[in-house]
Design a protein around this motif. Structure first.
Motif, PDB file in Angstrom:
ATOM      1  N   GLY A   1     -10.777   0.013   8.158  1.00 32.04           N
ATOM      2  CA  GLY A   1     -11.767   0.885   7.530  1.00 32.04           C
ATOM      3  C   GLY A   1     -12.182   1.983   8.494  1.00 32.04           C
ATOM      4  O   GLY A   1     -12.285   1.768   9.704  1.00 32.04           O
TER       5      GLY A   1
ATOM      6  N   ASP B   1      -4.664   0.930  -2.120  1.00 31.03           N
ATOM      7  CA  ASP B   1      -5.124  -0.430  -1.817  1.00 31.03           C
ATOM      8  C   ASP B   1      -5.217  -1.260  -3.096  1.00 31.03           C
ATOM      9  O   ASP B   1      -4.821  -2.428  -3.126  1.00 31.03           O
ATOM     10  CB  ASP B   1      -6.499  -0.397  -1.146  1.00 31.03           C
TER      11      ASP B   1
ATOM     12  N   HIS C   1       0.833  -1.200   0.000  1.00 32.36           N
ATOM     13  CA  HIS C   1       0.000   0.000   0.000  1.00 32.36           C
ATOM     14  C   HIS C   1       0.873   1.257   0.000  1.00 32.36           C
ATOM     15  O   HIS C   1       0.620   2.197  -0.758  1.00 32.36           O
ATOM     16  CB  HIS C   1      -0.912  -0.017   1.235  1.00 32.36           C
TER      17      HIS C   1
ATOM     18  N   HIS D   1      -9.753   7.437   4.792  1.00 37.91           N
ATOM     19  CA  HIS D   1      -9.149   6.240   4.207  1.00 37.91           C
ATOM     20  C   HIS D   1     -10.154   5.304   3.552  1.00 37.91           C
ATOM     21  O   HIS D   1      -9.754   4.411   2.811  1.00 37.91           O
ATOM     22  CB  HIS D   1      -8.381   5.459   5.282  1.00 37.91           C
TER      23      HIS D   1
ATOM     24  N   TRP E   1     -11.617  -2.450  -3.312  1.00 40.12           N
ATOM     25  CA  TRP E   1     -10.592  -1.967  -4.229  1.00 40.12           C
ATOM     26  C   TRP E   1      -9.337  -2.833  -4.182  1.00 40.12           C
ATOM     27  O   TRP E   1      -8.634  -2.983  -5.193  1.00 40.12           O
ATOM     28  CB  TRP E   1     -10.281  -0.501  -3.957  1.00 40.12           C
TER      29      TRP E   1
ATOM     30  N   GLU F   1      -6.314   6.823  -0.987  1.00 37.35           N
ATOM     31  CA  GLU F   1      -6.033   5.618  -0.195  1.00 37.35           C
ATOM     32  C   GLU F   1      -6.571   4.362  -0.884  1.00 37.35           C
ATOM     33  O   GLU F   1      -5.919   3.303  -0.870  1.00 37.35           O
ATOM     34  CB  GLU F   1      -6.645   5.755   1.201  1.00 37.35           C
ATOM     35  N   LEU F   2      -7.747   4.453  -1.479  1.00 37.87           N
ATOM     36  CA  LEU F   2      -8.307   3.277  -2.152  1.00 37.87           C
ATOM     37  C   LEU F   2      -7.493   2.899  -3.380  1.00 37.87           C
ATOM     38  O   LEU F   2      -7.353   1.708  -3.691  1.00 37.87           O
ATOM     39  CB  LEU F   2      -9.769   3.541  -2.544  1.00 37.87           C
TER      40      LEU F   2
ATOM     41  N   ALA G   1      -7.569  -5.259   5.908  1.00 40.27           N
ATOM     42  CA  ALA G   1      -8.177  -4.132   5.194  1.00 40.27           C
ATOM     43  C   ALA G   1      -9.489  -3.729   5.856  1.00 40.27           C
ATOM     44  O   ALA G   1      -9.801  -2.537   5.983  1.00 40.27           O
ATOM     45  CB  ALA G   1      -8.404  -4.496   3.727  1.00 40.27           C
TER      46      ALA G   1
ATOM     47  N   GLN H   1     -15.168  -0.486   1.210  1.00 40.43           N
ATOM     48  CA  GLN H   1     -14.435   0.169   0.134  1.00 40.43           C
ATOM     49  C   GLN H   1     -13.013  -0.360   0.038  1.00 40.43           C
ATOM     50  O   GLN H   1     -12.519  -0.660  -1.056  1.00 40.43           O
ATOM     51  CB  GLN H   1     -14.397   1.682   0.363  1.00 40.43           C
ATOM     52  N   ARG H   2     -12.354  -0.498   1.164  1.00 37.85           N
ATOM     53  CA  ARG H   2     -10.955  -0.922   1.149  1.00 37.85           C
ATOM     54  C   ARG H   2     -10.823  -2.354   0.649  1.00 37.85           C
ATOM     55  O   ARG H   2      -9.929  -2.668  -0.152  1.00 37.85           O
ATOM     56  CB  ARG H   2     -10.331  -0.743   2.531  1.00 37.85           C
ATOM     57  N   GLN H   3     -11.712  -3.223   1.112  1.00 32.99           N
ATOM     58  CA  GLN H   3     -11.680  -4.600   0.632  1.00 32.99           C
ATOM     59  C   GLN H   3     -11.990  -4.666  -0.865  1.00 32.99           C
ATOM     60  O   GLN H   3     -11.340  -5.390  -1.622  1.00 32.99           O
ATOM     61  CB  GLN H   3     -12.678  -5.447   1.415  1.00 32.99           C
TER      62      GLN H   3
ATOM     63  N   SER I   1     -14.580  -0.103   5.487  1.00 33.21           N
ATOM     64  CA  SER I   1     -14.077  -1.470   5.366  1.00 33.21           C
ATOM     65  C   SER I   1     -14.451  -2.072   4.018  1.00 33.21           C
ATOM     66  O   SER I   1     -13.629  -2.709   3.353  1.00 33.21           O
ATOM     67  CB  SER I   1     -14.642  -2.333   6.503  1.00 33.21           C
TER      68      SER I   1
END
Length: 292
Positions: free
Chosen positions: A244, A209, A174, A263, A272, A205-206, A240, A268-270, A266
């Motif tokens: 979040g 990721d 990342h 950031h 992307w 941030e995404l 990830a 969104q991060r997973q 949760s």
């Protein structure tokens, strides 16, 4: 996730500053000075206050700070020679991840310029100012270095993240995603860093990721990684999710305020991270078009 036992490691890509006393009082940096994976989480773990928009102040980059160490990187980590060492020692593991991630970007991005990772403990002087371990792993655009206190991995696990090897590798991948964003001008174009689930801060941030996911998809081709399993990917997804903004806010404040997100959630991060794995190229990672 394991490394090929006979793979040779390039120690010049890491500088080990652990045990060295750094000048200046440690501060948590905010604003546009540094780009982090989980800065809010790390501050909370060490007693910080989330507050509005992260509660990290607006110090930005501090001009005139010294970042040089005067050390020969080839003298670092003498016990880290091969993939077998990376499978046994945590610092060698991080070195091997750095080697693999940069080997990927050297092929994926024309004119890629390598960036070193610096290990530190306590505090460290950078071109973005003097930072404490409280800020977590971060990338400093002016000096193009990634900084990490390896104790962070224990903190992440205590907050619900995974201790699995790919979960730890995700942290480094990342941050190298932010280095790529710096090289391609993304960080400069998104410099207003507005918050919220659709704001530039979250989109930056995404994308990092997602870039981490593209490395996962290509890790074996770098010649260092033996293979990555579904269980490894699930470990990374667990971490990830743990970092979040919504998960952190709910756990620390008992409520979720999307307008202060920096950031991403949760989900969104997973999402992307998975897009990067499935797409397998940086072209899969345009987080600045449409909704994220």
């Amino acid at each position: 996730m394991r490394f090929r036992k006979n793979a040779r490691l390039d120690r010049s890509q890491v500088e080990d500053l652990r045990g060295r006393r750094m000048g200046g009082a440690p501060v948590a940096l905010g604003g546009g000075g540094i780009v982090t994976l989980v800065i809010v989480l790390a501050v909370l773990l060490l007693g910080g206050n989330l507050g509005g928009g992260g509660g990290l102040g607006d110090l930005g980059a501090l001009e005139g700070q010294s970042a040089g160490t005067g050390t020969d990187p080839s003298e670092n980590l003498p016990h880290c020679q091969t993939g077998a060492d990376a499978n046994e020692h945590e610092d060698c593991f991080v070195l091997a991840v750095v080697n693999s991630v940069q080997a990927y970007w050297e092929k994926a991005l024309r004119n890629y310029e390598p960036a070193r990772t610096r290990f530190f403990d306590g505090s460290v002087s950078t071109s973005c100012g003097t930072a404490s371990s409280a800020v977590g792993p971060f990338y400093c655009p002016p000096d193009r270095h990634i900084y990490i206190d390896l104790g962070f991995f224990d903190q992440l696990e205590s907050f619900g993240g995974s201790s699995g090897p790919l979960a730890r590798a995700y942290v480094l991948a990342h941050e190298y995603g932010h280095h790529v964003q710096n090289l391609t001008g993304v960080l400069q174009r998104a410099s207003n860093r507005d918050t919220g689930p659709q704001g530039d801060a979250v989109r930056v941030e995404l994308q990092a990721d997602c870039y981490a996911g593209t490395w996962v998809a290509n890790a074996r081709s770098t010649g260092l990684v033996e293979g990555i399993t579904r269980a490894d990917i699930q470990d990374a997804l667990t971490s990830a999710a743990a970092i979040g903004d919504d998960r952190i806010q709910q756990k620390t404040q008992g409520q979720v305020n999307p307008e202060t997100w920096t950031h991403g959630s949760s989900d969104q991060r997973q999402s992307w991270f998975v897009r990067g794995i499935e797409g397998g190229t940086p072209n899969s990672c345009d987080t600045f078009r449409g909704r994220v």
